[in-house]
Design an enzyme around this catalytic site. Structure first.
Site, PDB file in Angstrom:
ATOM      1  N   LYS A  94      35.557   2.553  16.251  1.00 50.96           N
ATOM      2  CA  LYS A  94      35.668   4.005  16.231  1.00 50.96           C
ATOM      3  C   LYS A  94      34.309   4.669  16.479  1.00 50.96           C
ATOM      4  CE  LYS A  94      39.078   3.671  12.497  1.00 50.96           C
ATOM      5  NZ  LYS A  94      39.246   3.893  11.032  1.00 50.96           N
ATOM      6  N   GLY A  95      33.246   3.900  16.324  1.00 49.41           N
ATOM      7  CA  GLY A  95      31.905   4.483  16.301  1.00 49.41           C
ATOM      8  C   GLY A  95      31.484   5.229  17.546  1.00 49.41           C
ATOM      9  N   ASP A 111      29.673   5.424  10.930  1.00 48.09           N
ATOM     10  CA  ASP A 111      30.115   5.564   9.540  1.00 48.09           C
ATOM     11  C   ASP A 111      29.392   4.647   8.580  1.00 48.09           C
ATOM     12  OD1 ASP A 111      31.329   3.082  10.443  1.00 48.09           O
ATOM     13  OD2 ASP A 111      32.605   3.201   8.672  1.00 48.09           O
ATOM     14  N   PHE A 151      19.738   1.109   8.885  1.00 49.01           N
ATOM     15  CA  PHE A 151      21.155   1.439   9.009  1.00 49.01           C
ATOM     16  C   PHE A 151      21.300   2.946   9.166  1.00 49.01           C
ATOM     17  CE2 PHE A 151      25.484   2.242   7.575  1.00 49.01           C
ATOM     18  CZ  PHE A 151      26.169   1.273   8.270  1.00 49.01           C
ATOM     19  N   GLU A 171      29.628   1.941  23.997  1.00 49.96           N
ATOM     20  CA  GLU A 171      29.483   1.386  22.645  1.00 49.96           C
ATOM     21  C   GLU A 171      28.510   2.270  21.857  1.00 49.96           C
ATOM     22  OE1 GLU A 171      30.379  -0.219  20.244  1.00 49.96           O
ATOM     23  OE2 GLU A 171      29.697  -2.292  20.161  1.00 49.96           O
ATOM     24  N   ASP A 172      28.670   2.304  20.545  1.00 49.17           N
ATOM     25  CA  ASP A 172      27.759   3.123  19.732  1.00 49.17           C
ATOM     26  C   ASP A 172      26.384   2.463  19.604  1.00 49.17           C
ATOM     27  OD1 ASP A 172      28.732   1.086  18.134  1.00 49.17           O
ATOM     28  OD2 ASP A 172      29.332   2.363  16.466  1.00 49.17           O
ATOM     29  N   ARG A 197      31.061  10.158   9.757  1.00 50.19           N
ATOM     30  CA  ARG A 197      31.200  10.188  11.220  1.00 50.19           C
ATOM     31  C   ARG A 197      31.064  11.608  11.759  1.00 50.19           C
ATOM     32  NH1 ARG A 197      33.181   5.162  12.777  1.00 50.19           N
ATOM     33  NH2 ARG A 197      34.691   4.177  11.410  1.00 50.19           N
ATOM     34  N   ASP A 255      23.279  -4.236  18.253  1.00 50.70           N
ATOM     35  CA  ASP A 255      22.389  -4.704  17.169  1.00 50.70           C
ATOM     36  C   ASP A 255      22.122  -6.197  17.397  1.00 50.70           C
ATOM     37  OD1 ASP A 255      20.962  -4.845  14.811  1.00 50.70           O
ATOM     38  OD2 ASP A 255      22.702  -4.807  13.508  1.00 50.70           O
TER      39      ASP A 255
END
Ligand code: 5GP
Length: 178
Positions: free
Chosen positions: A37-38, A153, A146, A93-94, A159, A97
């Site tokens: 969902k990011g 989220d 983070f 993509e958000d 969000r 990493d």
């Protein structure tokens, strides 16, 4: 929570990415595959910065849940509905990493033989990369930490913040305090 990237800064990076993508996909139709969902907020803004014929589909993989470190295990929750054979695909993509999610997504989609497959990520976090993968387009590069906000989220919250914040779950505040 500490604000890391303002709404205006994010918008500038998204606009820049739109220009780069427009230029590179000259004469092509783009099928954006948005990783839920990011990436939803980012994809919605990015799509409006791209002045080309464009369609969208969505895929969902497992998220961090209530954790702030990658579990290293990726599971598919929702697949795309479009036949991507012969199409020009842009995965949106958000965050990249460790790189595992993007690597598995690329392998998954390449089996269906698209004409091309590129990736666009809002945030590139380089410190924990464990597979040799880079995104073709990248909005913001950061080292570690983070983050939440602008679609990202922690345990499904935050969000809807319009900027990006560093987040320490041990010092969790009510959202109205952000
Ligand atoms: P990777 O597989 O590259 O380690 O992780 C990618 C996914 O982990 C991203 O799509 C995102 O959902 C999640 N992720 C990585 N870092 C963060 C972060 O700082 N904040 C949030 N909210 N999600 C993150």
């Amino acid at each position: 929570m500490k604000q890391l990237y303002t709404k205006q800064y994010i918008a500038q990076q998204v606009a820049r990415l739109g220009i780069e993508i427009d230029r590179d996909y000259h004469n092509k139709e783009i099928l954006m595959i948005v990783v839920l969902k990011g990436a939803m907020m980012f994809a919605a803004d990015l799509a409006r910065e791209i002045d080309r014929p464009l369609s969208m589909d969505f895929i969902q993989v497992s998220s961090y849940g209530g954790q702030t470190a990658s579990s290293g295990e990726i599971t598919f929750k929702k697949d795309i509905e479009t036949d991507i054979y012969g199409k020009d695909i842009l995965i949106v993509e958000d965050i990249i990493d460790t790189g595992l999610t993007l690597q598995i997504l690329k392998q998954h989609l390449l089996k269906r033989k698209p004409a091309s497959l590129k990736t666009c990520t809002l945030i590139d976090k380089q410190k924990h990369r464990c597979v040799p993968i880079e995104s073709d387009y990248c909005g913001i590069t950061m080292d570690d930490g983070f983050i939440v906000g602008y679609g990202l989220d922690y345990d499904e919250l935050y969000r809807n913040l319009d900027a990006i914040y560093t987040f320490d779950p041990t010092q969790q505040l009510a959202q109205g305090d952000a």
